[in-house]
Design a protein around this motif. Structure first.
Motif, PDB file in Angstrom:
ATOM      1  N   ARG A 468       0.906  -1.291  -0.011  1.00 49.16           N
ATOM      2  CA  ARG A 468       0.021  -0.123   0.164  1.00 49.16           C
ATOM      3  C   ARG A 468       0.712   1.240  -0.158  1.00 49.16           C
ATOM      4  O   ARG A 468       0.590   2.019  -0.697  1.00 49.16           O
ATOM      5  CB  ARG A 468      -0.833  -0.005   1.347  1.00 49.16           C
ATOM      6  CG  ARG A 468      -2.174  -0.835   1.012  1.00 49.16           C
ATOM      7  CD  ARG A 468      -2.991  -0.534   2.314  1.00 49.16           C
ATOM      8  NE  ARG A 468      -4.136  -1.594   2.202  1.00 49.16           N
ATOM      9  CZ  ARG A 468      -5.138  -1.181   3.140  1.00 49.16           C
ATOM     10  NH1 ARG A 468      -5.008  -0.555   4.022  1.00 49.16           N
ATOM     11  NH2 ARG A 468      -6.420  -1.804   2.906  1.00 49.16           N
ATOM     12  N   ARG A 469       1.846   1.255   1.101  1.00 46.54           N
ATOM     13  CA  ARG A 469       2.604   2.392   1.198  1.00 46.54           C
ATOM     14  C   ARG A 469       3.687   2.813  -0.223  1.00 46.54           C
ATOM     15  O   ARG A 469       3.942   3.795  -0.637  1.00 46.54           O
ATOM     16  CB  ARG A 469       3.336   2.681   2.260  1.00 46.54           C
ATOM     17  CG  ARG A 469       4.436   1.540   2.601  1.00 46.54           C
ATOM     18  CD  ARG A 469       5.186   1.685   3.729  1.00 46.54           C
ATOM     19  NE  ARG A 469       5.964   0.614   4.195  1.00 46.54           N
ATOM     20  CZ  ARG A 469       7.491   0.562   3.643  1.00 46.54           C
ATOM     21  NH1 ARG A 469       7.826   1.452   3.025  1.00 46.54           N
ATOM     22  NH2 ARG A 469       8.180  -0.629   3.874  1.00 46.54           N
ATOM     23  N   SER A 500     -11.025 -20.664 -10.537  1.00 42.65           N
ATOM     24  CA  SER A 500     -12.077 -19.532 -10.378  1.00 42.65           C
ATOM     25  C   SER A 500     -11.859 -18.746  -9.696  1.00 42.65           C
ATOM     26  O   SER A 500     -12.501 -18.087  -8.846  1.00 42.65           O
ATOM     27  CB  SER A 500     -13.451 -20.206 -10.068  1.00 42.65           C
ATOM     28  OG  SER A 500     -13.987 -21.140 -11.038  1.00 42.65           O
ATOM     29  N   VAL A 501     -10.555 -18.246  -9.617  1.00 44.46           N
ATOM     30  CA  VAL A 501     -10.151 -17.026  -8.539  1.00 44.46           C
ATOM     31  C   VAL A 501      -9.426 -15.885  -9.355  1.00 44.46           C
ATOM     32  O   VAL A 501      -8.650 -16.092 -10.239  1.00 44.46           O
ATOM     33  CB  VAL A 501      -8.942 -17.556  -7.630  1.00 44.46           C
ATOM     34  CG1 VAL A 501      -8.198 -16.533  -7.023  1.00 44.46           C
ATOM     35  CG2 VAL A 501      -9.378 -18.876  -6.664  1.00 44.46           C
ATOM     36  N   ASN A 502      -9.877 -14.651  -9.237  1.00 43.16           N
ATOM     37  CA  ASN A 502      -9.328 -13.811  -9.818  1.00 43.16           C
ATOM     38  C   ASN A 502      -9.159 -12.613  -8.947  1.00 43.16           C
ATOM     39  O   ASN A 502     -10.023 -11.811  -8.533  1.00 43.16           O
ATOM     40  CB  ASN A 502     -10.092 -13.319 -11.223  1.00 43.16           C
ATOM     41  CG  ASN A 502      -9.493 -12.164 -11.839  1.00 43.16           C
ATOM     42  OD1 ASN A 502      -8.477 -12.445 -12.568  1.00 43.16           O
ATOM     43  ND2 ASN A 502      -9.890 -10.867 -11.871  1.00 43.16           N
ATOM     44  N   LYS A 503      -7.963 -12.205  -8.404  1.00 40.53           N
ATOM     45  CA  LYS A 503      -7.668 -10.945  -7.496  1.00 40.53           C
ATOM     46  C   LYS A 503      -8.073  -9.696  -8.057  1.00 40.53           C
ATOM     47  O   LYS A 503      -7.653  -9.544  -9.225  1.00 40.53           O
ATOM     48  CB  LYS A 503      -6.405 -11.219  -6.834  1.00 40.53           C
ATOM     49  CG  LYS A 503      -6.152 -12.467  -5.946  1.00 40.53           C
ATOM     50  CD  LYS A 503      -5.002 -12.240  -4.981  1.00 40.53           C
ATOM     51  CE  LYS A 503      -4.701 -13.387  -4.122  1.00 40.53           C
ATOM     52  NZ  LYS A 503      -3.966 -13.061  -3.022  1.00 40.53           N
ATOM     53  N   VAL A 504      -8.428  -9.006  -7.517  1.00 42.68           N
ATOM     54  CA  VAL A 504      -9.012  -7.514  -7.841  1.00 42.68           C
ATOM     55  C   VAL A 504      -8.505  -6.624  -6.769  1.00 42.68           C
ATOM     56  O   VAL A 504      -8.524  -6.824  -5.386  1.00 42.68           O
ATOM     57  CB  VAL A 504     -10.438  -7.487  -7.734  1.00 42.68           C
ATOM     58  CG1 VAL A 504     -10.980  -6.257  -8.359  1.00 42.68           C
ATOM     59  CG2 VAL A 504     -10.998  -8.474  -9.017  1.00 42.68           C
ATOM     60  N   ARG A 509     -10.063   2.926  -4.553  1.00 41.87           N
ATOM     61  CA  ARG A 509     -10.516   2.856  -3.135  1.00 41.87           C
ATOM     62  C   ARG A 509      -9.911   1.687  -2.365  1.00 41.87           C
ATOM     63  O   ARG A 509     -10.108   1.852  -0.983  1.00 41.87           O
ATOM     64  CB  ARG A 509     -12.157   2.422  -3.140  1.00 41.87           C
ATOM     65  CG  ARG A 509     -12.576   1.263  -4.028  1.00 41.87           C
ATOM     66  CD  ARG A 509     -13.939   1.232  -3.842  1.00 41.87           C
ATOM     67  NE  ARG A 509     -14.666  -0.243  -4.377  1.00 41.87           N
ATOM     68  CZ  ARG A 509     -15.723  -0.686  -4.262  1.00 41.87           C
ATOM     69  NH1 ARG A 509     -16.512  -0.075  -3.404  1.00 41.87           N
ATOM     70  NH2 ARG A 509     -16.042  -1.785  -4.744  1.00 41.87           N
ATOM     71  N   HIS A 510      -9.294   0.842  -3.101  1.00 41.83           N
ATOM     72  CA  HIS A 510      -8.941  -0.289  -2.250  1.00 41.83           C
ATOM     73  C   HIS A 510      -7.537  -0.128  -1.400  1.00 41.83           C
ATOM     74  O   HIS A 510      -7.036  -0.844  -0.405  1.00 41.83           O
ATOM     75  CB  HIS A 510      -8.540  -1.565  -2.872  1.00 41.83           C
ATOM     76  CG  HIS A 510     -10.120  -2.179  -3.423  1.00 41.83           C
ATOM     77  ND1 HIS A 510     -10.109  -3.227  -4.410  1.00 41.83           N
ATOM     78  CD2 HIS A 510     -10.989  -2.261  -3.191  1.00 41.83           C
ATOM     79  CE1 HIS A 510     -11.208  -3.241  -4.646  1.00 41.83           C
ATOM     80  NE2 HIS A 510     -12.073  -2.757  -3.840  1.00 41.83           N
TER      81      HIS A 510
END
Length: 532
Positions: A468-469, A500-504, A509-510
């Protein structure tokens, strides 16, 4: 066998007292003392009361939940799609998420308890100001710890430093992020001046001056206040009170508890105050280990080769058919890999065609990437996987060294002290011997220090805050989740992809979690984070 300190047992006694409340009887029923809460009529009378009260604050520290923060990044994956962290991975969570609310409420529970302690401790008529000040210092550090987490996860949260009435609770407002970092900096600086460098053996686990300064370094790094981060880390380094534990492999074992590398941990006791980290993280073959959070190929590929090269570098010698050979030894100490011997004595075989309980696809619980987390998985816990007494490390000296180096790199103050700190982490243990770094541009060293933090601190709860930083989350998180590469029956190399996995990750906003809707409903003056 693990040796339990008297201090650990004393804390649990304190927790029991505070949890059930103190009570007494009186012949005059009209003057009875409430037995459903802590009463000033019987408490805050002695130094021992103060010690009991501050001991209870340690129970609000983070524990096994640290791993879940990594699971919503690129380096780990929430293995079962019905776990709440899976919704964060997929970007389908919102302000009503139970994960978001639980992290918020747990942190503010710790803040509230520390506030109550600091408001009442001066009622004690003690002639020993040093002891009372030490206890105040502990409470300040534990409160600052909660605010570091809250600010890192949520950004502009309410800054509450006193007990609130019901009406006051309805009127809280968001503090600005700079105001929060200013408070944390002041709180930890003041606390460091009140705390001792060490404690007697019976008090191992209590907050020290070094812990306060180490958290001060962490907070200022998160805040982008690099000079303050470097200065605080330098004070820890120059204190001489800490060093690296000689074995990275054994660092998360019972034998290594309370070693010289640990600045702060949450302490547990089998049978009395235990945790379930073995049951949570171990491979499925290990008495139905949960594989709740599992490593990804993205993490495994981050570990260098033994000659100090990235696996994508020309001349690295990396062989996709033998991906774990000649790699940074921290990989095999952090992740269960094909061929490892598990705590039960069997061999770990996650390939889909292996026919074992750990084979990908054999059950929805088995790791979907073919990797499992090895840190904290001890043979001692195999007999009773839900009853682990292993301490969970919250801050250790290696992080302080990397914080010092990163802060100096960002300041472009690249000197011998930077290389010394980096190289101590890379090759200062008996079982980690990556080549020393002796030169590099600011950009090259920035890339290297970020890689070092990722592999050194994997599954210790820091990576979410780091990406994040660094503002790299939007680049590294989105997309499918990949796992092991193996040779199939046709002799072809195949890389596993979680089904069936897709990281978003939505950069609008996240980078902050939403403030829980329950809190906004209760406190209408609170403002929600952008785009939630």
């Amino acid at each position: 066998m693990k040796k339990y300190t008297n201090n650990k047992r004393f804390r649990l006694f304190a927790l029991t007292l505070l949890g059930f409340g103190l009570w007494s009887c009186d012949n005059n029923l009209l003057e009875t003392i409430p037995n459903d809460r802590l009463s000033v009529d019987v408490f805050w009378k002695t130094e021992n009361d103060a010690k009991i009260a501050v001991n209870s604050l340690y129970t609000d520290l983070d524990g096994t939940n640290l791993v879940s923060w990594d699971a919503v990044t690129d380096i780990a994956h929430t293995n079962q799609p019905f776990n709440v962290e899976a919704y964060i991975e997929s970007g389908t969570y919102d302000a009503t998420s139970s994960k978001v609310f639980n992290e918020w409420s747990a942190a503010y529970k710790g803040v509230r308890a520390a506030n109550y302690f600091l408001e009442n401790v001066d009622k004690i008529p003690s002639a020993n100001a040093t002891v009372i000040n030490q206890l105040k210092g502990e409470a300040k550090v534990l409160r600052a710890y909660q605010y570091i987490k809250l600010t890192g996860l949520f950004g502009p949260v309410p800054l509450v430093t006193t007990s609130l009435s019901l009406q006051e609770g309805r009127e809280v407002v968001n503090a600005t992020v700079p105001e929060l970092w200013d408070f944390i900096d002041k709180e930890l600086t003041e606390a460091a001046a009140l705390l001792p460098a060490t404690y007697p053996a019976a008090d191992k686990g209590r907050v020290t001056k070094g812990a306060a300064l180490g958290l001060l370094a962490r907070a200022n790094l998160l805040a982008g206040r690099y000079q303050k981060a470097a200065d605080a880390a330098d004070l820890v380094i120059k204190s001489g009170a800490y060093g690296l534990y000689e074995s990275y492999e054994k660092l998360f074992s019972y034998a290594a508890e309370n070693n010289k590398e640990v600045l702060l941990d949450k302490q547990f006791i089998k049978d009395t105050y235990s945790n379930g980290i073995f049951q949570q993280l171990a491979p499925y073959s290990q008495k139905n280990g949960g594989s709740t959070f599992v490593p990804t190929k993205a993490l495994v590929d981050t570990y260098e080769t033994t000659d100090g090269k990235k696996i994508t570098d020309a001349g690295s010698g990396y062989n996709p058919a033998k991906p774990y050979e000649k790699r940074d030894s921290r990989l095999k100490y952090s992740v269960f890999l094909e061929g490892d011997v598990l705590p039960s004595g069997i061999v770990f075989k996650p390939q889909p065609t292996s026919g074992t309980a750990d084979a990908i696809g054999s059950t929805y619980i088995a790791s979907t990437t073919g990797f499992n987390i090895k840190k904290y998985i001890n043979t001692d816990d195999y007999a009773n996987p839900g009853n682990s007494g292993i301490n969970i490390i919250l801050l250790r000296y290696a992080e302080v060294l990397l914080t010092f180096a990163e802060a100096k790199i960002e300041l472009n103050q690249i000197d011998a002290s930077v290389f010394s700190a980096i190289n101590l982490v890379r090759n200062g243990r008996n079982d980690v011997k990556q080549p020393s770094v002796t030169a590099g541009t600011q950009a090259e060293l920035r890339d290297l220090i970020r890689r070092e933090r990722t592999v050194e601190l994997a599954f210790e709860g820091q990576h979410l805050f780091d990406i994040r930083r660094w503002k790299t989350a939007e680049k590294v998180i989105p997309g499918p989740v990949y796992g092991i590469t193996f040779t199939n029956a046709q002799g072809q190399l195949v890389t596993v992809e979680a089904v069936s996995v897709n990281k978003v990750f939505d950069s609008s906003r996240h980078y902050l979690w939403p403030i829980p809707q329950k809190e906004i409903n209760l406190s209408p003056l609170l403002k929600q984070n952008p785009n939630w």
